[in-house]
Design a protein around this motif. Structure first.
Motif, PDB file in Angstrom:
ATOM      1  N   HIS A  37      42.297 -13.437  12.752  1.00 49.16           N
ATOM      2  CA  HIS A  37      42.197 -13.866  14.151  1.00 49.16           C
ATOM      3  C   HIS A  37      43.590 -14.180  14.709  1.00 49.16           C
ATOM      4  O   HIS A  37      43.879 -13.906  15.864  1.00 49.16           O
ATOM      5  CB  HIS A  37      41.270 -15.070  14.310  1.00 49.16           C
ATOM      6  CG  HIS A  37      40.804 -15.262  15.721  1.00 49.16           C
ATOM      7  ND1 HIS A  37      41.505 -15.988  16.647  1.00 49.16           N
ATOM      8  CD2 HIS A  37      39.712 -14.782  16.367  1.00 49.16           C
ATOM      9  CE1 HIS A  37      40.870 -15.961  17.803  1.00 49.16           C
ATOM     10  NE2 HIS A  37      39.778 -15.237  17.657  1.00 49.16           N
ATOM     11  N   TYR A  40      45.337 -10.700  15.062  1.00 43.49           N
ATOM     12  CA  TYR A  40      44.747  -9.809  16.069  1.00 43.49           C
ATOM     13  C   TYR A  40      43.938 -10.591  17.109  1.00 43.49           C
ATOM     14  O   TYR A  40      42.722 -10.380  17.248  1.00 43.49           O
ATOM     15  CB  TYR A  40      43.852  -8.766  15.376  1.00 43.49           C
ATOM     16  CG  TYR A  40      44.545  -8.093  14.223  1.00 43.49           C
ATOM     17  CD1 TYR A  40      45.648  -7.264  14.421  1.00 43.49           C
ATOM     18  CD2 TYR A  40      44.112  -8.307  12.911  1.00 43.49           C
ATOM     19  CE1 TYR A  40      46.296  -6.652  13.356  1.00 43.49           C
ATOM     20  CE2 TYR A  40      44.755  -7.696  11.837  1.00 43.49           C
ATOM     21  CZ  TYR A  40      45.846  -6.880  12.070  1.00 43.49           C
ATOM     22  OH  TYR A  40      46.481  -6.285  11.011  1.00 43.49           O
ATOM     23  N   TYR A  43      41.827  -8.555  19.161  1.00 44.03           N
ATOM     24  CA  TYR A  43      40.832  -7.789  18.407  1.00 44.03           C
ATOM     25  C   TYR A  43      41.251  -6.333  18.206  1.00 44.03           C
ATOM     26  O   TYR A  43      40.432  -5.488  17.878  1.00 44.03           O
ATOM     27  CB  TYR A  43      39.449  -7.852  19.059  1.00 44.03           C
ATOM     28  CG  TYR A  43      38.712  -9.146  18.781  1.00 44.03           C
ATOM     29  CD1 TYR A  43      37.444  -9.146  18.209  1.00 44.03           C
ATOM     30  CD2 TYR A  43      39.270 -10.375  19.083  1.00 44.03           C
ATOM     31  CE1 TYR A  43      36.764 -10.321  17.945  1.00 44.03           C
ATOM     32  CE2 TYR A  43      38.603 -11.557  18.834  1.00 44.03           C
ATOM     33  CZ  TYR A  43      37.359 -11.526  18.256  1.00 44.03           C
ATOM     34  OH  TYR A  43      36.697 -12.702  18.005  1.00 44.03           O
ATOM     35  N   ILE A  74      35.110 -11.167  14.623  1.00 44.48           N
ATOM     36  CA  ILE A  74      36.397 -10.565  14.241  1.00 44.48           C
ATOM     37  C   ILE A  74      36.329  -9.973  12.835  1.00 44.48           C
ATOM     38  O   ILE A  74      36.879  -8.912  12.574  1.00 44.48           O
ATOM     39  CB  ILE A  74      37.572 -11.567  14.369  1.00 44.48           C
ATOM     40  CG1 ILE A  74      38.913 -10.879  14.085  1.00 44.48           C
ATOM     41  CG2 ILE A  74      37.420 -12.747  13.433  1.00 44.48           C
ATOM     42  CD1 ILE A  74      39.666 -10.453  15.276  1.00 44.48           C
ATOM     43  N   LEU A  77      34.188  -6.747  12.940  1.00 43.56           N
ATOM     44  CA  LEU A  77      35.004  -5.664  13.487  1.00 43.56           C
ATOM     45  C   LEU A  77      36.007  -5.178  12.447  1.00 43.56           C
ATOM     46  O   LEU A  77      36.230  -3.972  12.302  1.00 43.56           O
ATOM     47  CB  LEU A  77      35.726  -6.127  14.758  1.00 43.56           C
ATOM     48  CG  LEU A  77      36.653  -5.107  15.397  1.00 43.56           C
ATOM     49  CD1 LEU A  77      35.863  -3.899  15.908  1.00 43.56           C
ATOM     50  CD2 LEU A  77      37.453  -5.750  16.524  1.00 43.56           C
ATOM     51  N   TRP A  78      36.613  -6.118  11.723  1.00 53.63           N
ATOM     52  CA  TRP A  78      37.572  -5.770  10.671  1.00 53.63           C
ATOM     53  C   TRP A  78      36.898  -4.821   9.671  1.00 53.63           C
ATOM     54  O   TRP A  78      37.460  -3.781   9.330  1.00 53.63           O
ATOM     55  CB  TRP A  78      38.062  -7.052   9.994  1.00 53.63           C
ATOM     56  CG  TRP A  78      39.113  -6.854   8.967  1.00 53.63           C
ATOM     57  CD1 TRP A  78      40.462  -6.921   9.150  1.00 53.63           C
ATOM     58  CD2 TRP A  78      38.910  -6.564   7.575  1.00 53.63           C
ATOM     59  NE1 TRP A  78      41.116  -6.690   7.964  1.00 53.63           N
ATOM     60  CE2 TRP A  78      40.172  -6.470   6.979  1.00 53.63           C
ATOM     61  CE3 TRP A  78      37.789  -6.384   6.791  1.00 53.63           C
ATOM     62  CZ2 TRP A  78      40.346  -6.197   5.629  1.00 53.63           C
ATOM     63  CZ3 TRP A  78      37.948  -6.099   5.440  1.00 53.63           C
ATOM     64  CH2 TRP A  78      39.209  -6.020   4.879  1.00 53.63           C
TER      65      TRP A  78
END
Length: 181
Positions: A37, A40, A43, A74, A77-78
């Motif tokens: 976090h 990024y 995001y 997050i 998404l990673w």
């Protein structure tokens, strides 16, 4: 050497996850911590950098708070971006084969709430099947999760109790990492 993928969207205000990380840093461990976090905030994940970090380590720990019976956005998404076709899966996607996949998380409510008769209705392990399947699909060694309950001030837990439990959690994680070396 272990890699810690820290997926907490509000790390600086966390009692539990921040204490776990601080405790890990006190020990003479060879670890790399990637606070995704912080790295990024927009995001926009640097997939290549994250994949390179994964390749350098045998054990990958995913440290995060248990949000809505899953991981924070997050971190999801990673996974969606970093565990890519032909990297983590596919005919040539064996880059993570044989690496250790260690979920390590904190749960806000009580242990008793996570059972059939509790208000969560399921045990925590039942919410981890997606993690196990992800690890297996990527040909990784799935290690049973390390977690603890009672990390929410809103649920009546005190900051002192949360930090003490987080320190114990860190000791368990350190022991697990030593076993995996």
């Amino acid at each position: 050497m272990a890699l810690i993928i820290l997926g907490h969207p509000n790390y600086k205000n966390s009692f539990a996850n921040r204490t776990v990380i601080e405790e890990l840093q006190k020990w003479d461990l060879t670890i790399e911590i990637r606070n995704i976090h912080h790295l990024y905030p927009d995001y926009k994940i640097d997939i290549k950098a994250e994949q390179e970090a994964l390749l350098k380590h045998q054990t990958i720990v995913f440290q995060y708070p248990f949000y809505w019976y899953n991981m924070p956005a997050i971190l999801k998404l990673w996974f969606d971006e970093v565990f890519a076709y032909q990297f983590a899966y596919g005919s040539q996607g064996d880059k993570l084969k044989g690496k250790n996949f260690v979920p390590s998380f904190t749960v806000g409510s009580s242990e008793i709430s996570y059972n059939v008769l509790g208000f969560q209705h399921f045990r925590v392990y039942e919410f981890c099947k997606n993690l196990e399947q992800t690890a297996l699909f990527a040909q990784m060694n799935y290690i049973d999760p390390i977690y603890f309950h009672g990390t929410s001030l809103a649920a009546g837990y005190t900051e002192t109790d949360i930090k003490n439990n987080a320190k114990e959690h860190a000791r368990k994680l350190i022991k697990r990492l030593a076993e995996l070396e």
